[in-house]
Design a protein around this motif. Structure first.
Motif, PDB file in Angstrom:
ATOM      1  N   ARG A  98       0.827  -1.219   0.000  1.00 47.40           N
ATOM      2  CA  ARG A  98       0.000   0.000   0.000  1.00 47.40           C
ATOM      3  C   ARG A  98       0.856   1.263   0.000  1.00 47.40           C
ATOM      4  N   LYS A  99       2.067   1.185   0.564  1.00 46.10           N
ATOM      5  CA  LYS A  99       2.966   2.351   0.561  1.00 46.10           C
ATOM      6  C   LYS A  99       4.413   1.848   0.556  1.00 46.10           C
ATOM      7  N   ASP A 100       4.782   1.273  -0.566  1.00 39.70           N
ATOM      8  CA  ASP A 100       6.101   0.654  -0.704  1.00 39.70           C
ATOM      9  C   ASP A 100       7.220   1.705  -0.629  1.00 39.70           C
ATOM     10  N   LYS A 101       8.139   1.506   0.341  1.00 37.17           N
ATOM     11  CA  LYS A 101       9.235   2.463   0.522  1.00 37.17           C
ATOM     12  C   LYS A 101      10.575   1.803   0.206  1.00 37.17           C
ATOM     13  N   SER A 102      10.524   0.582  -0.344  1.00 37.18           N
ATOM     14  CA  SER A 102      11.766  -0.172  -0.497  1.00 37.18           C
ATOM     15  C   SER A 102      12.725   0.479  -1.498  1.00 37.18           C
ATOM     16  N   ASP A 103      12.186   1.050  -2.598  1.00 33.19           N
ATOM     17  CA  ASP A 103      13.067   1.695  -3.579  1.00 33.19           C
ATOM     18  C   ASP A 103      13.806   2.864  -2.941  1.00 33.19           C
ATOM     19  N   GLN A 104      13.042   3.646  -2.171  1.00 34.84           N
ATOM     20  CA  GLN A 104      13.633   4.810  -1.490  1.00 34.84           C
ATOM     21  C   GLN A 104      14.774   4.358  -0.566  1.00 34.84           C
ATOM     22  N   ILE A 105      14.507   3.284   0.155  1.00 35.85           N
ATOM     23  CA  ILE A 105      15.510   2.769   1.101  1.00 35.85           C
ATOM     24  C   ILE A 105      16.774   2.332   0.354  1.00 35.85           C
ATOM     25  N   ILE A 106      16.580   1.612  -0.742  1.00 30.21           N
ATOM     26  CA  ILE A 106      17.744   1.115  -1.500  1.00 30.21           C
ATOM     27  C   ILE A 106      18.540   2.294  -2.072  1.00 30.21           C
ATOM     28  N   LYS A 107      17.818   3.294  -2.576  1.00 27.47           N
ATOM     29  CA  LYS A 107      18.497   4.497  -3.110  1.00 27.47           C
ATOM     30  C   LYS A 107      19.289   5.181  -1.995  1.00 27.47           C
ATOM     31  N   ASN A 108      18.678   5.315  -0.826  1.00 26.15           N
ATOM     32  CA  ASN A 108      19.337   6.011   0.281  1.00 26.15           C
ATOM     33  C   ASN A 108      20.569   5.252   0.781  1.00 26.15           C
ATOM     34  N   TYR A 133      18.358  -7.782   0.787  1.00 30.13           N
ATOM     35  CA  TYR A 133      19.500  -8.577   0.304  1.00 30.13           C
ATOM     36  C   TYR A 133      19.224  -9.083  -1.117  1.00 30.13           C
ATOM     37  N   LYS A 134      17.988  -9.540  -1.317  1.00 34.41           N
ATOM     38  CA  LYS A 134      17.633 -10.051  -2.657  1.00 34.41           C
ATOM     39  C   LYS A 134      17.639  -8.925  -3.695  1.00 34.41           C
ATOM     40  N   GLU A 135      17.522  -7.684  -3.210  1.00 33.40           N
ATOM     41  CA  GLU A 135      17.577  -6.530  -4.124  1.00 33.40           C
ATOM     42  C   GLU A 135      19.015  -6.025  -4.274  1.00 33.40           C
ATOM     43  N   GLY A 136      19.973  -6.725  -3.671  1.00 41.78           N
ATOM     44  CA  GLY A 136      21.382  -6.372  -3.881  1.00 41.78           C
ATOM     45  C   GLY A 136      22.085  -5.701  -2.711  1.00 41.78           C
ATOM     46  N   VAL A 137      21.359  -5.457  -1.607  1.00 45.78           N
ATOM     47  CA  VAL A 137      22.004  -4.826  -0.441  1.00 45.78           C
ATOM     48  C   VAL A 137      22.777  -5.906   0.330  1.00 45.78           C
ATOM     49  N   LYS A 138      24.004  -5.572   0.721  1.00 48.94           N
ATOM     50  CA  LYS A 138      24.809  -6.561   1.464  1.00 48.94           C
ATOM     51  C   LYS A 138      24.402  -6.533   2.938  1.00 48.94           C
TER      52      LYS A 138
END
Ligand code: F6P
Length: 355
Positions: A98-108, A133-138
């Protein structure tokens, strides 16, 4: 070149988190270890968990100041002995559709230049960590929750302190329960697993322990209380986990609604039981919900020690490129396990094994 690590705590706070951060920082910045590791670190504390990472604007100085805390040995010097989390925490699900913030987090994370992210969390927050992690964050996970319901580890920070609090509070209640000849229904936390009620009840010698893994029979509870009374007991303590359910009935919750992970707000089953006992027995009954008292106070010696071990292990895992994994205690040894595996199922009480 220094490797920049971010560390955050997410989900419910508990004693032991600050100890983990303290030792993570001390270990990461230990100059004597640089030649052995061949690495140097900068540690950035991230304020208020995933909420901070979602809301910060890394281009704005004021925002960086609001949502981050550069950490060093001087800053964390006394943190190990305090409960809660000095970095703050929040219970938000950045992957909530409903309010996905994951892209913002990965960018930050990228804008902050973080090469690794240590997430100190329970089942829901480590679930977020695994998705990142699955989106590439270590990512590295450190397990914490007073519920101790994570798989693949025998310990999660906060549990021992919470069991001590339950035990001490029941010792206190015994005094007043005995003076007044009353039955006390005491409600513990434990969203899905009964470990807190079970081990708190075992430690304090509660007469009856009710856990979510086994629906209880109200008639049997009354019968057992009557047996106690007949045997001359002046008072009885019934310990019930907030997620325990009466057989054949819907779960009892005082508050409606769910959090952003879809979890029901719990609490209230103790009041229901007290009402039922009052209806069916003579004598006085009182109900006490321990709620967030169980997460407060200073960490026990065990939580400080485990925070130390978990914090140091997290840095070792970064050095060894052990990402997508969680620090774990197994058979008394500190090791790492895949986050994926730790999140496959919850660690619940096996009622057939409980004597
Ligand atoms: O952190 C786990 C836990 O303490 C559960 O035992 C409890 O149900 C829940 O958190 C309470 O959450 P909150 O702090 O958001 O009220």
């Amino acid at each position: 070149m220094k490797t920049k690590i971010g560390v955050l705590s997410a989900g419910g706070d508990c004693p032991g988190i600050n100890s983990a951060i303290h030792w993570l920082v001390i270990s990461a910045l230990d100059k004597d270890l640089v030649p052995i590791r061949g690495m140097m670190f900068d540690i950035l504390g991230l304020v208020d968990g995933f909420k901070g990472l979602a809301e910060m604007k890394p281009d704005k100085k004021e925002s960086i100041k609001r949502w981050t805390m550069p950490l060093n040995a001087d800053i964390v010097r006394t943190w190990d002995r305090y409960g809660g989390t000095r970095l703050g925490t929040s219970r938000i699900n950045p992957f909530d559709s409903r309010k996905d913030k994951s892209d913002q987090i990965i960018k930050n994370i990228k804008k902050l230049g973080l090469e690794a992210l240590v997430v100190i969390g329970g089942f829901d927050s480590l679930g977020v960590a695994y998705k990142l992690y699955k989106e590439g964050v270590k990512v590295i996970g450190i397990p914490k929750t007073i519920d101790r319901d994570l798989s693949e580890t025998e310990y999660t920070l906060g549990f021992d302190s919470a069991v001590n609090i339950i035990t001490q509070d029941i010792d206190r209640l015994r005094i007043t329960a005995g003076s007044h000849s009353r039955i006390f229904i005491v409600e513990t936390m434990g969203r899905r697993a009964g470990w807190l009620a079970l081990e708190g009840g075992e430690a304090s010698g509660a007469a009856i322990i009710l856990i979510p893994e086994h629906d209880f029979d109200m008639e049997r509870v009354i019968e057992l209380l009557r047996i106690q009374k007949k045997a001359g007991k002046r008072y009885s303590i019934v310990l019930v986990s907030e997620a325990a359910k009466p057989r054949g009935m819907e779960a009892v919750h005082e508050r409606r609604g769910r959090d952003s992970f879809g979890n029901h707000y719990l609490g209230g089953i103790g009041g229901f039981i007290a009402g039922e006992v009052e209806k069916r027995m003579t004598g006085e009954v009182r109900y006490v919900a321990l709620r967030h008292l169980q997460r407060g106070g200073v960490p026990s010696a065990y939580d400080r020690r485990m925070g130390r071990k978990f914090g140091i292990a997290a840095i070792d895992m970064i050095v060894n490129d052990d990402f997508g994994r969680m620090v774990s205690l197994k058979h008394g040894e500190i090791m790492s396990v895949p986050l994926k595996k730790a999140l496959e199922r919850l660690r619940l009480v096996d009622v057939d094994q409980v004597l």
